[in-house]
Enzyme design. Structure first.
Site, mmCIF file in Angstrom:
data_model
loop_
_atom_site.group_PDB
_atom_site.id
_atom_site.type_symbol
_atom_site.label_atom_id
_atom_site.label_comp_id
_atom_site.label_asym_id
_atom_site.label_seq_id
_atom_site.Cartn_x
_atom_site.Cartn_y
_atom_site.Cartn_z
ATOM 1 N N LYS A 1 -39.414 -55.321 26.790
ATOM 2 C CA LYS A 1 -39.937 -56.053 25.396
ATOM 3 C C LYS A 1 -39.228 -57.357 25.349
ATOM 4 C CE LYS A 1 -41.182 -53.534 22.112
ATOM 5 N NZ LYS A 1 -40.632 -54.262 21.108
ATOM 6 N N ARG B 1 -47.611 -51.528 14.864
ATOM 7 C CA ARG B 1 -46.230 -50.578 15.034
ATOM 8 C C ARG B 1 -47.453 -49.254 14.982
ATOM 9 N NH1 ARG B 1 -41.180 -52.290 15.844
ATOM 10 N NH2 ARG B 1 -39.637 -51.367 16.139
ATOM 11 N N ARG C 1 -27.389 -51.920 26.246
ATOM 12 C CA ARG C 1 -28.157 -52.217 25.416
ATOM 13 C C ARG C 1 -27.093 -53.695 24.100
ATOM 14 N NH1 ARG C 1 -33.961 -53.005 22.930
ATOM 15 N NH2 ARG C 1 -33.647 -51.992 21.137
ATOM 16 N N ARG D 1 -27.058 -53.142 18.146
ATOM 17 C CA ARG D 1 -27.194 -52.367 16.976
ATOM 18 C C ARG D 1 -27.243 -51.149 16.162
ATOM 19 N NH1 ARG D 1 -33.417 -53.977 18.328
ATOM 20 N NH2 ARG D 1 -34.150 -52.230 16.392
ATOM 21 N N ARG E 1 -36.357 -43.283 16.713
ATOM 22 C CA ARG E 1 -36.970 -44.527 16.718
ATOM 23 C C ARG E 1 -37.857 -44.393 18.141
ATOM 24 N NH1 ARG E 1 -33.389 -48.638 18.261
ATOM 25 N NH2 ARG E 1 -35.261 -50.206 17.933
HETATM 26 P P1 AMP Z 1 -37.344 -53.384 16.587
HETATM 27 O O1 AMP Z 1 -36.229 -54.861 16.625
HETATM 28 O O2 AMP Z 1 -38.399 -53.469 16.932
HETATM 29 O O3 AMP Z 1 -36.870 -52.242 17.730
HETATM 30 O O4 AMP Z 1 -37.347 -52.901 14.897
HETATM 31 C C1 AMP Z 1 -36.352 -52.622 14.484
HETATM 32 C C2 AMP Z 1 -36.615 -52.652 13.239
HETATM 33 O O5 AMP Z 1 -37.918 -52.584 12.590
HETATM 34 C C3 AMP Z 1 -37.267 -51.098 13.582
HETATM 35 O O6 AMP Z 1 -36.992 -49.507 13.489
HETATM 36 C C4 AMP Z 1 -38.304 -51.093 11.535
HETATM 37 O O7 AMP Z 1 -37.372 -50.546 11.188
HETATM 38 C C5 AMP Z 1 -38.512 -52.550 11.916
HETATM 39 N N1 AMP Z 1 -39.483 -52.996 12.311
HETATM 40 C C6 AMP Z 1 -39.875 -53.352 13.197
HETATM 41 N N2 AMP Z 1 -41.492 -54.299 13.166
HETATM 42 C C7 AMP Z 1 -41.701 -53.499 12.582
HETATM 43 C C8 AMP Z 1 -43.371 -53.257 12.146
HETATM 44 N N3 AMP Z 1 -44.102 -53.838 12.827
HETATM 45 N N4 AMP Z 1 -43.387 -51.943 11.379
HETATM 46 C C9 AMP Z 1 -42.472 -51.838 10.342
HETATM 47 N N5 AMP Z 1 -40.908 -51.545 10.945
HETATM 48 C C10 AMP Z 1 -40.550 -52.381 11.574
#
Ligand code: AMP
Length: 222
Positions: A13, A88, A127, A160, A171
């Protein structure tokens, strides 16, 4: 044009978002990147969010929605945005629709990057992202030229903490139990494009562009 890009962790993504925003001339708004940046800068928002992100849980909707809507109202987002990692869940999607309506805008299309769970796990284990700008690499499929160093800005690459151990499974569970419901939400508005994300990066990018063009043509004709 305002786009929602839906895909699980490891679906490519972030990579596709970078390519699309540069092809379409719109801004990339990635909620996860915003949270990580806020934490690096030790802001109040960042410290609050960190407790959730570390556990692989979603940050509460009120915090997330307010952060993203205020970003969308910034001048560089006026020509359009690509939302990556947001919404989300359905509550966030509804709040987004309302927030956009208030400023006379709307989501035009939701793109789903479809990748099987086993492939996602494999990709996540390789990653790495860069410290300065969150550029994404994969040590198997898309390695940097110099190990541990970002090709684009020279900053350090790191894995990460939530790409490891239990947090990854959590996740992915949230994605497959909750986030995929967005396909019904945007499907009922006739806005969904499904792309097979289990292919080479450039093939996926070309397919997305072709499908967006075909979709917009179809909408124009009514
Ligand atoms: P990502 O990089 O998109 O995987 O986001 C990393 C973390 O940020 C996620 O596991 C959540 O803890 C938080 N996060 C990112 N986007 C959202 C969202 N739309 N709603 C809630 N938490 C989010």
């Amino acid at each position: 044009m305002n786009i929602v890009l839906i895909g699980a962790q490891g679906s490519g993504k972030g990579t596709q978002a970078e390519k699309l925003t540069s092809s379409l001339g719109i801004s990339h708004v990635a909620s996860g990147d915003m949270f990580r940046k806020a934490f690096d800068e030790k802001t109040e928002l960042g410290v609050k969010a960190k407790a959730y992100t570390d556990r692989g849980e979603l940050v509460p909707d009120d915090i997330t929605v307010a952060m993203v809507l205020s970003r969308i109202k910034e001048p560089d987002c006026a020509r359009g945005v690509l939302l990556d990692g947001f919404p989300r869940n359905i509550a966030q999607a509804q709040a987004l629709d309302e927030g956009l309506k208030d400023i006379g805008r709307q989501i035009d299309v939701a793109i789903y990057l479809d990748v099987p769970r086993e492939e996602l796990l494999k990709r996540l284990s390789g990653r790495y992202i860069c410290r300065a700008n969150q550029h994404v690499y994969n040590i198997y499929a898309n390695p940097p030229k110099v190990p541990g160093v970002c090709d684009l800005d020279g900053s350090e690459l790191y894995q990460r903490s939530d790409d490891k151990g239990e947090a990854v499974q959590k996740r992915l569970d949230i994605f497959f139990n909750e986030t995929v419901r967005l396909l019904d939400y945007y499907g009922s508005q006739d806005k969904v494009i499904v792309v097979n994300g289990n292919r080479d990066i450039d093939q996926v990018h070309t397919d997305i562009l072709n499908q967006i063009n075909a979709f917009m043509e179809r909408k124009k004709k009514g």
